[in-house]
Write an enzyme that holds these catalytic residues in place. Sequence first.
Site, short mmCIF file in Angstrom:
data_model
loop_
_atom_site.label_atom_id
_atom_site.label_comp_id
_atom_site.label_asym_id
_atom_site.label_seq_id
_atom_site.Cartn_x
_atom_site.Cartn_y
_atom_site.Cartn_z
N ASN A 1 11.16 56.87 49.42
CA ASN A 1 12.50 57.07 50.00
C ASN A 1 13.24 55.75 49.88
OD1 ASN A 1 14.76 57.55 51.49
ND2 ASN A 1 13.69 57.85 53.46
N TRP A 2 14.16 55.69 48.94
CA TRP A 2 14.87 54.43 48.68
C TRP A 2 15.99 54.18 49.67
CZ3 TRP A 2 15.38 54.56 42.55
CH2 TRP A 2 14.11 54.37 42.00
N LYS A 3 16.23 55.15 50.56
CA LYS A 3 17.28 54.99 51.59
C LYS A 3 18.59 54.53 50.94
CE LYS A 3 13.72 54.50 55.04
NZ LYS A 3 13.30 54.02 56.33
N HIS B 1 15.20 63.33 58.53
CA HIS B 1 14.69 61.97 58.68
C HIS B 1 15.16 61.41 60.02
CE1 HIS B 1 13.95 57.74 58.02
NE2 HIS B 1 13.12 58.10 57.06
N GLU C 1 16.28 58.67 60.84
CA GLU C 1 17.56 57.94 60.78
C GLU C 1 18.74 58.92 60.83
OE1 GLU C 1 16.45 55.69 57.31
OE2 GLU C 1 15.00 54.61 58.53
N GLU D 1 6.53 61.04 60.59
CA GLU D 1 6.93 59.64 60.58
C GLU D 1 7.21 59.18 62.01
OE1 GLU D 1 8.70 58.46 56.49
OE2 GLU D 1 10.32 59.27 57.70
N GLY E 1 9.83 50.90 59.17
CA GLY E 1 10.48 49.63 58.90
C GLY E 1 10.06 48.51 59.83
N SER F 1 5.85 52.37 57.45
CA SER F 1 5.19 51.14 57.01
C SER F 1 3.95 51.38 56.15
CB SER F 1 4.85 50.26 58.22
OG SER F 1 6.04 49.88 58.90
N GLY G 1 9.00 53.98 52.48
CA GLY G 1 10.32 53.37 52.45
C GLY G 1 10.30 52.06 51.68
N GLY G 2 10.33 50.94 52.40
CA GLY G 2 10.46 49.61 51.80
C GLY G 2 9.54 49.34 50.62
P1 13P Z 1 9.13 52.23 55.78
O1 13P Z 1 8.06 52.60 54.80
O2 13P Z 1 10.08 51.19 55.26
O3 13P Z 1 8.58 51.94 57.13
O4 13P Z 1 10.05 53.55 55.93
C1 13P Z 1 9.43 54.76 56.18
C2 13P Z 1 10.43 55.84 56.03
O5 13P Z 1 11.33 55.98 56.82
C3 13P Z 1 10.30 56.72 54.87
O6 13P Z 1 11.13 57.84 54.97
#
Ligand code: 13P
Length: 255
Positions: A9-11, A95, A97, A167, A173, A213, A234-235
């Site tokens: 997920n590149w957000k 998600h 967010e 999640e 994050g 994470s 994510g990251g």
């Molecule tokens: P991180 O891997 O950066 O913690 O993000 C997880 C996430 O929200 C994937 O959708």
Amino acid sequence: MRKPMIAGNWKMHLNRADAAKLAASIKNGLDPQLKHEVLLAVSFTNLESVRKEISSSPILLSAQNMCWEEKGAFTGEVSPVQLKDAGCDYVIIGHSERRKIFMETDEMLNKKVKAAFKFSLKVIFCIGETLEERENQKTYRVLQTQLNEGLKGLSEQDLTNLVIAYEPVWAIGTGKTATPEQAQDAHIFVRKEIERMFGAGTAAAMRILYGGSVKAENIDELMAQPDIDGALVGGESLKADKFLRVIHYQPVLSK
Ligand code: 13P
């Protein structure tokens, strides 16, 4: 057997050129023998450049959100029909967010999931508790509500096109991963709840990804858990070498 999925997920990161470059590095680094699914969830503006890059590869393309309406006066929104036209296989819905920052409710998410299926998009449906909810022993209640409300009115057939991503919000994050045991416990609960709602067959076939994470350093022990069927990353998915290591995980079997 459930086919594992590793999803990036590149957000809200990367411009078109950098997104294409990263997609190319991931594509070129894939083991041709890879048996599980790899997916990239990118910003709307990067769908086309990434689509072009991965079109000759097994990598799946996903959006990160969508509107529940097909078309019309919904300024700023993107419809399932438009996502399908842009080449998306999947869309992420719910998600944390989106739930937290953009106030998306269970009812809205339920409409989105139904709209995705209506237009033949598959869904990664995200659920997860906050730190406060976990500390107050509300984790299971929260997961149950998110599943009951978000997946209300769906059929067993619909569920074959859905992947769940657990999640925990406190792990996103933050560098704080749930322990493999914490994740496994939550996944067992989710699978039981799916069984209660849709039956044993659907529950046994349901892929449940862990997100929060996930890193090259912890993917192996997470994937060793019997109910963890993949990861939503994510990251770590923004760095080709690290994400490729996550994709090519090697579950540690002796525990
Ligand atoms: P991180 O891997 O950066 O913690 O993000 C997880 C996430 O929200 C994937 O959708």
